[in-house]
Design an enzyme around this catalytic site. Structure first.
Site: not given
Ligand code: APR
Length: 235
Positions: A53, A56, A86-87, A89, A104, A176-177
């Site tokens: 992390y 990232r 859900q990101n 960032d 998240h 998003t998948s």
């Protein structure tokens, strides 16, 4: 003002240069999820996860919001907008979105290993304090950890997000998948009268759910088209 709720995923930040997870070349082709994004992986090897992390977080400081993020923020001129992302960032916030729910967690925050969801334990990270190190302590004395919701952990914000979706007049899904629950289940909270727009260049597997309007484009071009659709009556 009508209420618009947007559910965004990694595809929202792809055009900012942040790789998605499950596209070819995605993050989960380079790392094993169970090693770097699960509570078991963290407890097994905390320094590996803390470093993952840190990397990232460093990358996040080098990228900018894409046009899609700015258009999502611009929607606030026309609608009461809530972004459920859900990101991890902070690109929605940096583009100007004023109401963002992070399902998240957040890359630019750190928390306690012992009490990760106690707000008093949160530490804001920034360019001057970018890395977490083994031995850094939260205020409760336990190891400082990324403020991320890992696989195997509860998703504290899901109830608030579901309430927002249930009240939405318009629901928009971007990038998003829909592979990961409970985030992917938010679609089931929409009211029958709320149109659902999907912005994604690819088909998204959907168990017999067919009333969405699929804008088969990337986040930025897709948001341009959605803005035209949603604001045409105002012209
Ligand atoms: N614009 C819009 N969508 C895009 C773009 C783009 N430029 N590029 C790719 N996409 C779409 C892909 O087609 C795919 O549907 O974005 C989606 C990315 O899916 P994932 O990589 O699975 O990302 P996401 O759905 O956000 O993953 C959910 O999984 O690993 C966990 O916690 C992690 O939050 C993440 C969760």
């Amino acid at each position: 003002m009508k209420k618009v709720v947007i559910l965004s995923g990694a595809g929202m930040s792809a055009e900012s240069g942040i790789s998605t997870f499950r596209d070819s070349g995605g993050l989960w082709e380079q790392y094993r999820v169970e090693d770097v994004a699960s509570i078991e992986g963290y407890l097994r090897n905390p320094s590996l996860v803390i470093d993952f992390y840190n990397q990232r977080r460093r990358q996040l400081l080098t990228v900018e919001p894409c046009r899609g993020h700015y258009l999502v923020a611009e929607l606030e001129r026309h609608f009461d907008v809530t972004v459920v992302t859900q990101n991890i960032d902070n690109l929605h916030e940096r583009a100007g979105s004023s109401k963002v729910i992070h399902l998240h967690g957040e890359l630019m925050k750190a928390t306690s290993t012992a009490h990760p969801n106690d707000p008093s334990q949160l530490v804001t990270l920034d360019a001057q304090h970018i890395d977490i190190h083994m031995g850094d302590k939260a205020s409760d004395g336990s190891q400082l950890r990324p403020f991320i919701v890992w696989f195997g952990e509860p998703v504290p914000e899901i109830e608030r997000a579901a309430e927002e979706v249930a009240e939405a007049d318009i629901f928009v899904i971007i990038g998003t998948s829909l592979n990961v629950y409970p985030a992917a289940g938010l679609i089931q909270y929409t009211s029958p009268s709320a149109p659902v727009y999907l912005i994604d260049p690819k088909e998204v597997p959907w168990n017999s759910f067919h009333r969405f309007h699929h804008i088969r484009k990337g986040a930025s071009e897709g948001m341009e088209e959605l803005m035209r659709i949603l604001t045409k009556d105002e012209a």
